[in-house]
Design an enzyme around this catalytic site. Sequence first.
Site, mmCIF file in Angstrom:
data_model
loop_
_atom_site.group_PDB
_atom_site.id
_atom_site.type_symbol
_atom_site.label_atom_id
_atom_site.label_comp_id
_atom_site.label_asym_id
_atom_site.label_seq_id
_atom_site.Cartn_x
_atom_site.Cartn_y
_atom_site.Cartn_z
ATOM 1 N N TRP A 1 13.579 5.708 9.467
ATOM 2 C CA TRP A 1 13.184 6.927 8.768
ATOM 3 C C TRP A 1 11.767 7.344 9.219
ATOM 4 O O TRP A 1 11.502 8.497 9.548
ATOM 5 C CB TRP A 1 13.209 6.618 7.267
ATOM 6 C CG TRP A 1 13.209 7.776 6.340
ATOM 7 C CD1 TRP A 1 13.354 9.103 6.679
ATOM 8 C CD2 TRP A 1 13.072 7.721 4.919
ATOM 9 N NE1 TRP A 1 13.314 9.859 5.540
ATOM 10 C CE2 TRP A 1 13.148 9.045 4.456
ATOM 11 C CE3 TRP A 1 12.905 6.687 3.996
ATOM 12 C CZ2 TRP A 1 13.052 9.355 3.090
ATOM 13 C CZ3 TRP A 1 12.819 6.997 2.642
ATOM 14 C CH2 TRP A 1 12.893 8.316 2.197
ATOM 15 N N LYS B 1 8.379 1.284 17.936
ATOM 16 C CA LYS B 1 8.806 0.540 16.731
ATOM 17 C C LYS B 1 8.566 -0.958 16.912
ATOM 18 O O LYS B 1 8.884 -1.521 17.968
ATOM 19 C CB LYS B 1 10.299 0.790 16.508
ATOM 20 C CG LYS B 1 11.016 -0.300 15.724
ATOM 21 C CD LYS B 1 12.504 -0.031 15.633
ATOM 22 C CE LYS B 1 13.249 -1.251 15.093
ATOM 23 N NZ LYS B 1 14.670 -1.012 14.882
ATOM 24 N N HIS C 1 8.605 -4.865 14.428
ATOM 25 C CA HIS C 1 8.577 -5.596 13.155
ATOM 26 C C HIS C 1 7.600 -6.768 13.246
ATOM 27 O O HIS C 1 7.584 -7.629 12.367
ATOM 28 C CB HIS C 1 9.966 -6.154 12.828
ATOM 29 C CG HIS C 1 11.013 -5.112 12.591
ATOM 30 N ND1 HIS C 1 10.849 -4.090 11.686
ATOM 31 C CD2 HIS C 1 12.244 -4.940 13.131
ATOM 32 C CE1 HIS C 1 11.945 -3.333 11.679
ATOM 33 N NE2 HIS C 1 12.796 -3.824 12.548
HETATM 34 P P1 A3P Z 1 19.724 0.482 2.814
HETATM 35 O O1 A3P Z 1 20.391 -0.585 3.623
HETATM 36 O O2 A3P Z 1 19.166 -0.017 1.511
HETATM 37 O O3 A3P Z 1 20.575 1.692 2.649
HETATM 38 P P2 A3P Z 1 15.124 0.061 8.684
HETATM 39 O O4 A3P Z 1 15.198 1.332 9.431
HETATM 40 O O5 A3P Z 1 13.759 -0.455 8.470
HETATM 41 O O6 A3P Z 1 16.066 -0.965 9.201
HETATM 42 O O7 A3P Z 1 15.597 0.384 7.200
HETATM 43 C C1 A3P Z 1 16.926 0.692 6.913
HETATM 44 C C2 A3P Z 1 17.020 1.144 5.480
HETATM 45 O O8 A3P Z 1 16.414 2.452 5.363
HETATM 46 C C3 A3P Z 1 18.465 1.288 5.035
HETATM 47 O O9 A3P Z 1 18.438 0.987 3.646
HETATM 48 C C4 A3P Z 1 18.706 2.789 5.298
HETATM 49 O O10 A3P Z 1 19.795 3.311 4.577
HETATM 50 C C5 A3P Z 1 17.381 3.366 4.823
HETATM 51 N N1 A3P Z 1 17.124 4.717 5.341
HETATM 52 C C6 A3P Z 1 17.142 5.109 6.623
HETATM 53 N N2 A3P Z 1 16.904 6.435 6.706
HETATM 54 C C7 A3P Z 1 16.745 6.888 5.439
HETATM 55 C C8 A3P Z 1 16.501 8.175 4.866
HETATM 56 N N3 A3P Z 1 16.399 9.275 5.597
HETATM 57 N N4 A3P Z 1 16.373 8.244 3.521
HETATM 58 C C9 A3P Z 1 16.491 7.133 2.754
HETATM 59 N N5 A3P Z 1 16.738 5.889 3.246
HETATM 60 C C10 A3P Z 1 16.860 5.774 4.572
#
Ligand code: A3P
Length: 332
Positions: free
Chosen positions: A80, A136, A138
């Site tokens: 995001w 990106k 971690h």
């Molecule tokens: P969930 O698995 O709880 O749905 P990362 O990108 O750090 O791996 O994080 C992934 C998490 O961010 C996932 O959470 C995903 O659904 C959520 N996410 C990604 N884009 C999003 C958005 N635009 N709005 C809200 N949550 C988002």
Amino acid sequence: MFRIEDIQNPIVDNFQRNGGSGLISILPLDNIPVDIPNSWKYKPTCMPVEYKSRAEAFANFKVRKDDIWIVTYPKCGTTWTQEMTWMLMNDLNFDEAKSVDITQRSIYFELEGMIPTDEWKHFDLLNEQKSPRVIKSHLPISLLPRDIWRKKCKIIYVARDFKDAIISFYHHFTGMTPYKGSIEEFIEGILTDNMIYCSYWNHVLEFWLIREQPNILFLTFEDMKKDLKTILEVTSKFLKKEYTEKQICSLVEHLSFDNMKKHSTCNNQGLVKALYAVSNYEYNEKTSFQFMRKGQVGGYKKEMSSSFIDRINLKTKELFEPYGLNLYYGDS
Ligand code: A3P
């Protein structure tokens, strides 16, 4: 540069029997040129065995001063924030966002140290990318390229309630790797730092301690959910970009969960496909793991037992409170 030890204990044995990778603990021995209070002591980070032979190359990577690094503990809103930052840095280029995959627009720095591969494609891709790059990672402070601190690159750090991140990580892990353990075993592993990128608490605290430095922006997933428009304004200011109210509103729309999920170049299914290929899984658009899963705050309450919730809250309070970080040990 590092002290590296194999992790051997019953949780890891069980984890490996279930198809997980072997794990190492890795601790820096050098003096990291970051301005962090002297009292802070780096702790070992848990990484997959594949990381071992590449750790130094990652730490010695030469960055560009105008790189922007998106750093998070996994599942805290990285994708995001990558999409948000890439758009802000690229004059809201909706056309490119919808035609070039996020995994290419914003490269996952250490991916090739996390999976069994002989490739070093990502360093080449990074070196070929035009500036300013949105990268990106971690990695915690102790594993990130030392050059970031010398050149004072901008870093956007995003934290999320560990309880939501754990549940999200569990689905990610069972959906994308051969891991077949139970949710209880997974949570137990992550709480005892026997899971990649652990410890979550150290990860967040380190960036919290440097949050006031001008090149650091510390955000939370929960604030992004609550008021994305304000976050976009704050982030634009941090990146020294100016957008009209109308443009910011169109970006809020672009970054909505539903919209990102809908667009194949924004929903990170590119990463899912790459990880399926590593595990020799057949990828199916409809039935394979959906990276954009729920995107909610507090969803953990439906999947985590109250005893785990209490245990995590207690430990989070114990570790965060002394540093004035009053988040994530109550209800989200
Ligand atoms: P969930 O698995 O709880 O749905 P990362 O990108 O750090 O791996 O994080 C992934 C998490 O961010 C996932 O959470 C995903 O659904 C959520 N996410 C990604 N884009 C999003 C958005 N635009 N709005 C809200 N949550 C988002």
